[in-house]
Design a protein around this motif. Structure first.
Motif, mmCIF file in Angstrom:
data_model
loop_
_atom_site.group_PDB
_atom_site.id
_atom_site.type_symbol
_atom_site.label_atom_id
_atom_site.label_comp_id
_atom_site.label_asym_id
_atom_site.label_seq_id
_atom_site.Cartn_x
_atom_site.Cartn_y
_atom_site.Cartn_z
ATOM 1 N N ILE A 80 -20.300 -5.011 -22.678
ATOM 2 C CA ILE A 80 -21.349 -4.869 -23.102
ATOM 3 C C ILE A 80 -22.713 -4.251 -21.587
ATOM 4 O O ILE A 80 -22.989 -5.050 -22.078
ATOM 5 C CB ILE A 80 -22.560 -5.122 -24.238
ATOM 6 C CG1 ILE A 80 -21.379 -5.590 -25.276
ATOM 7 C CG2 ILE A 80 -23.182 -5.000 -24.883
ATOM 8 C CD1 ILE A 80 -21.649 -6.345 -26.898
ATOM 9 N N PRO A 81 -22.890 -3.000 -21.862
ATOM 10 C CA PRO A 81 -24.213 -2.580 -20.735
ATOM 11 C C PRO A 81 -25.723 -3.369 -21.501
ATOM 12 O O PRO A 81 -25.593 -3.915 -23.058
ATOM 13 C CB PRO A 81 -24.094 -1.461 -21.008
ATOM 14 C CG PRO A 81 -23.458 -0.498 -21.212
ATOM 15 C CD PRO A 81 -22.817 -1.901 -22.183
ATOM 16 N N PHE A 82 -26.433 -3.658 -20.340
ATOM 17 C CA PHE A 82 -27.605 -4.557 -20.872
ATOM 18 C C PHE A 82 -28.861 -3.818 -19.802
ATOM 19 O O PHE A 82 -28.637 -3.519 -18.678
ATOM 20 C CB PHE A 82 -27.670 -5.705 -20.410
ATOM 21 C CG PHE A 82 -26.899 -6.787 -19.514
ATOM 22 C CD1 PHE A 82 -28.143 -6.473 -18.509
ATOM 23 C CD2 PHE A 82 -25.969 -6.417 -19.242
ATOM 24 C CE1 PHE A 82 -27.037 -7.292 -17.242
ATOM 25 C CE2 PHE A 82 -24.793 -7.250 -18.372
ATOM 26 C CZ PHE A 82 -26.463 -7.345 -17.123
ATOM 27 N N MET A 83 -30.471 -3.703 -20.107
ATOM 28 C CA MET A 83 -31.027 -4.293 -19.327
ATOM 29 C C MET A 83 -32.223 -5.106 -19.844
ATOM 30 O O MET A 83 -32.269 -5.341 -21.146
ATOM 31 C CB MET A 83 -31.836 -2.356 -19.901
ATOM 32 C CG MET A 83 -32.369 -1.796 -21.395
ATOM 33 S SD MET A 83 -32.298 -0.226 -21.334
ATOM 34 C CE MET A 83 -33.818 -0.727 -20.662
ATOM 35 N N PHE A 84 -33.238 -5.333 -18.834
ATOM 36 C CA PHE A 84 -33.799 -6.330 -19.443
ATOM 37 C C PHE A 84 -35.716 -5.718 -20.025
ATOM 38 O O PHE A 84 -35.310 -4.913 -18.990
ATOM 39 C CB PHE A 84 -33.860 -7.857 -17.229
ATOM 40 C CG PHE A 84 -32.965 -7.998 -18.025
ATOM 41 C CD1 PHE A 84 -32.148 -8.911 -18.609
ATOM 42 C CD2 PHE A 84 -31.911 -7.893 -16.947
ATOM 43 C CE1 PHE A 84 -31.273 -9.759 -18.552
ATOM 44 C CE2 PHE A 84 -30.904 -8.034 -16.532
ATOM 45 C CZ PHE A 84 -30.316 -9.153 -17.437
#
Length: 208
Positions: A80-84
């Motif tokens: 699953i791609p993610f960003m912070f």
């Protein structure tokens, strides 16, 4: 948790500040996304396994599992791609963000109108195949410009969403509470909503 179907995509939002979580969740829902939310890392991983969101937006520093811990699991176990989204912009944090392969890194404080375009850009990159689910260190791509939905400029639904999440109220009960607050303060409903959102932002900053 908002489980309504949406054609724009499913996103997992994780932040241990429940007021920030409520504001971001409602704003992304208003922008047309299906939002799953969690206020801790363990629940975030369970929800990711169950719902398989297309993208995750993670706070970094939380009690228990950190956003970095959650990101590793999302990447390695579920692709699953993610960003912070974080208040910390020191070099060590930036290096860890890059090492994990995040799609983007947003620095608090930000309002929802700034977060939505970054989320839109991340979805474009994921769906367009320009960025595969991260498995190795990658440079952070620039955020593409995007239009902010008009619904996000109205403070009343955002304030209702905050009250719903903060006090576990139904939409009608939260609406009535906001109306009572406005009547007690002898101000308009939008003015009271603006006051509430300003208080939320101040609490979020003081907790950083």
């Amino acid at each position: 948790m908002n489980a309504e179907a949406s054609s724009r995509g499913k996103i997992l939002v994780v932040d241990d500040d429940r007021l920030v979580l409520a504001t971001v969740t409602h704003g992304l829902s208003a922008a047309g996304y299906e939002v799953i939310d969690a206020d801790n890392g363990d629940d975030a991983i369970l929800l990711a396994r169950e719902h398989r969101p297309a993208l995750a937006l993670l706070d970094i520093r939380m009690e228990g599992k950190s956003g970095f811990d959650v990101a590793e699991t999302l990447r390695d176990a579920y692709s699953i791609p993610f960003m912070f989204l974080s208040a910390f912009a020191d070099e060590a944090t930036r290096q860890q963000v890059q090492a994990l392969g995040a799609l983007d890194y947003l620095i608090k404080p930000l309002d929802v109108g700034q977060i939505v375009p970054a989320v839109e850009a991340a979805f474009v990159r994921v769906r367009g195949g320009a960025v595969a689910p991260p498995t190795a260190p990658a440079a952070l791509p620039p955020t593409a410009p995007a239009l902010v939905p008009a619904a996000l400029s109205d403070p009343v639904p955002l304030a209702v969403g905050v009250l719903m999440h903060r006090y576990s109220l139904s939409r009608d009960a939260a609406w009535q509470r906001l109306q009572r607050l406005a009547a007690d303060q002898k101000v308009s409903l939008p003015a009271q909503a603006e006051r509430l959102l300003a208080a939320v932002e101040e609490l979020a900053r003081s907790a950083l």
